[in-house]
Design an enzyme around this catalytic site. Structure first.
Site: not given
Ligand code: CTP
Length: 319
Positions: A109, A132, A241-243, A263, A293
């Site tokens: 995101n 998300n 993290s979610t990513g 990023w 995170h």
């Protein structure tokens, strides 16, 4: 055996990494990038020693019965009751069972996506994973619209849908979910206490409006297993993290994984400001110790994997 061979100095200090953000260590050439298929297979095999994404992506109906009490994954002292609504939305079988794709996009995101013109490229992948419930329509040129799998932390209800206080918030939410058709909506409902009301409201809206979206709720072991994999590879993350979770899961289903919107730095390589999220005004929080995170460290790791051909990271323009 099976390590990513990330050198100690590389992962030792996320402070150093943050200070160096914007310097050349973050550059990764997109031109001339080639997939390293044997490395992809090796990583998939190694991750399978810790978790099986096909199974761990979601608990299934037979895992629980209504009224069961479970302990939160990251807060073992607290408990959650499995409600009838939640139980009725658990999938019968894993929504990812036997699903395999040649190329996948995992879309983070970061504001780095703004002006990227990556929308078409992202949508051209066989399977697109987003995080998300990020909005897409208003940003289609940069982020695309295809969403085959989308995550939703319970906190999104508060952050992006006004805590469902007004009818219009609820309508906006139902509209967003109806756009997903029968894609997978992945809700980490068992992580920490605090979001249970939100999850219940979401479940009730899905049932009431007969939405087609396919709900999934990650297994109780997923986050520890993912953390274990990265720790074994000398990437000391507190909480993925979610990513990073999505990349780790995607290695099971996708032969080629392309990452966009990763990023976690306030400036780009030219010193231009980059928003934390491409779609809201949330500020950078991962510099503080309060953040669970370690996104800069995760990014550094993903960059190493890019340079070795295990995945492709895009942080510039797509043309
Ligand atoms: N991300 C990134 N750089 C940013 C923002 C996000 O690399 N500036 C990546 C991270 O991997 C992140 C993912 O995009 O996990 C999705 O972003 P967000 O929704 O903010 O992720 P969460 O990990 O769920 O963050 P939080 O726990 O703070 O809600």
């Amino acid at each position: 055996d099976g390590e990513l061979c990330l050198s100690r100095s590389l992962v030792n200090s996320s402070d150093k990494i943050i200070r160096k953000a914007g310097s050349t260590i973050f550059q990764h050439s997109v031109q001339g990038w080639r997939i390293n298929s044997s490395l992809v297979l090796e990583i998939r095999k190694n991750i399978l020693r810790f978790l099986d994404a096909e199974r761990d992506v979601s608990v299934v109906k037979s895992s629980f019965k209504p009224g069961d009490v479970i302990h939160y994954v990251l807060d073992r002292r607290r408990t959650l009751n499995i409600s009838h609504d939640l139980h009725s939305l658990l999938p019968e079988v894993s929504p990812m069972k036997n699903r395999r794709f040649k190329t996948c996009a995992v879309v983070g995101n970061s504001g780095i996506l703004l002006d990227s013109e990556c929308g078409k490229e992202i949508d051209s992948h066989n399977f697109v994973i987003r995080c998300n419930l990020a909005p897409v329509v208003e940003f289609a040129a940069d982020v695309g619209t295809k969403s085959d799998f989308i995550t939703m932390n319970p906190s999104v209800v508060q952050r992006a849908f006004g805590g469902f206080r007004n009818e219009s918030d609820r309508e906006k939410f139902v509209h967003r979910l109806s756009m997903l058709n029968d894609s997978v909506l992945w809700i980490p409902a068992f992580m920490v206490k605090g979001g249970e009301k939100h999850v219940e409201w979401v479940n009730a809206l899905i049932l009431k409006n007969k939405l087609k979206v396919r709900t999934a709720y990650p297994s109780l072991r997923l986050i520890h297993a993912v953390r274990g994999y990265w720790l074994t590879n000398k990437v000391p993350i507190k909480r993925p993290s979610t990513g990073l979770l999505m990349y780790t899961l995607a290695t099971r289903f996708c032969d080629e994984i392309h990452l966009y919107g990763f990023w976690p730095f306030p400036k780009d390589l030219n010193g231009k400001a980059v928003k934390y999220h491409y779609y809201d005004d949330l500020k950078y929080r991962y510099f503080s110790n309060a953040s669970p995170h370690r996104m800069p460290l995760e990014f550094k790791t993903l960059n190493v994997l890019h340079n070795r051909g295990a995945l492709k990271l895009t942080t510039g323009k797509c043309r």
